[in-house]
Scaffold this motif. Structure first.
Motif, short mmCIF file in Angstrom:
data_model
loop_
_atom_site.label_atom_id
_atom_site.label_comp_id
_atom_site.label_asym_id
_atom_site.label_seq_id
_atom_site.Cartn_x
_atom_site.Cartn_y
_atom_site.Cartn_z
N GLY A 191 53.20 33.36 38.92
CA GLY A 191 52.43 33.08 40.11
C GLY A 191 53.16 32.14 41.05
O GLY A 191 54.30 31.74 40.79
N THR A 192 52.46 31.79 42.12
CA THR A 192 53.01 30.94 43.17
C THR A 192 52.19 29.66 43.27
O THR A 192 50.96 29.72 43.32
CB THR A 192 52.96 31.68 44.52
N LYS A 219 50.29 26.93 44.95
CA LYS A 219 49.58 26.86 46.22
C LYS A 219 49.27 25.43 46.63
O LYS A 219 49.13 25.15 47.82
CB LYS A 219 48.27 27.66 46.15
N LEU A 276 47.73 24.01 41.48
CA LEU A 276 46.91 25.19 41.71
C LEU A 276 47.87 26.35 41.91
O LEU A 276 48.77 26.29 42.77
CB LEU A 276 46.05 24.99 42.96
N LYS A 324 48.40 30.70 42.11
CA LYS A 324 47.81 32.02 42.34
C LYS A 324 48.66 33.05 41.62
O LYS A 324 49.86 33.16 41.87
CB LYS A 324 47.75 32.32 43.84
N SER A 325 48.04 33.81 40.73
CA SER A 325 48.74 34.85 39.98
C SER A 325 49.30 35.90 40.93
O SER A 325 48.60 36.36 41.84
CB SER A 325 47.79 35.51 38.98
N ASN A 326 50.55 36.28 40.71
CA ASN A 326 51.17 37.32 41.53
C ASN A 326 50.52 38.67 41.31
O ASN A 326 50.46 39.49 42.22
CB ASN A 326 52.66 37.42 41.23
N GLU A 336 45.96 37.78 41.57
CA GLU A 336 45.52 36.82 42.58
C GLU A 336 44.50 35.82 42.03
O GLU A 336 43.84 35.12 42.78
CB GLU A 336 45.01 37.53 43.84
N HIS A 337 44.36 35.76 40.70
CA HIS A 337 43.50 34.79 40.03
C HIS A 337 44.06 33.39 40.26
O HIS A 337 45.27 33.20 40.27
CB HIS A 337 43.47 35.10 38.52
N LEU A 338 43.19 32.40 40.46
CA LEU A 338 43.62 31.01 40.64
C LEU A 338 43.52 30.27 39.32
O LEU A 338 42.53 30.41 38.59
CB LEU A 338 42.76 30.31 41.69
#
Length: 72
Positions: free
Chosen positions: A22-23, A25, A49, A51-53, A56-58
């Motif tokens: 993920g990225t 945020k 925090l 966000k799954s690539n 998109e789950h946080l």
């Protein structure tokens, strides 16, 4: 190992479903509520925090649970 990540960094971590990428945020440096849980973050031990690539789950994780990956 340096666990200080920046917004936009690509990371991966272990989850119940396996490795997730993920990225970053947001870098959290104070206590907050997240999904009904109190996150005990501080400037000395921030949490991130992410966000799954894929979904998109946080998620919120400590730096020690994350591994930086190179952008493809």
């Amino acid at each position: 190992m340096d666990n200080d990540f920046k917004v936009g960094d690509q990371v991966e971590w272990n989850s119940e479903a396996g490795r997730v990428q993920g990225t970053i945020k947001k870098k959290v440096t104070s206590e907050i509520e997240f999904k009904g849980y109190r996150v005990h973050a501080s400037k000395e031990e921030p949490q991130y925090l992410i966000k799954s690539n894929k979904t998109e789950h946080l998620a919120m994780h400590k730096g020690s649970a994350l591994q930086k990956i190179s952008k493809k």
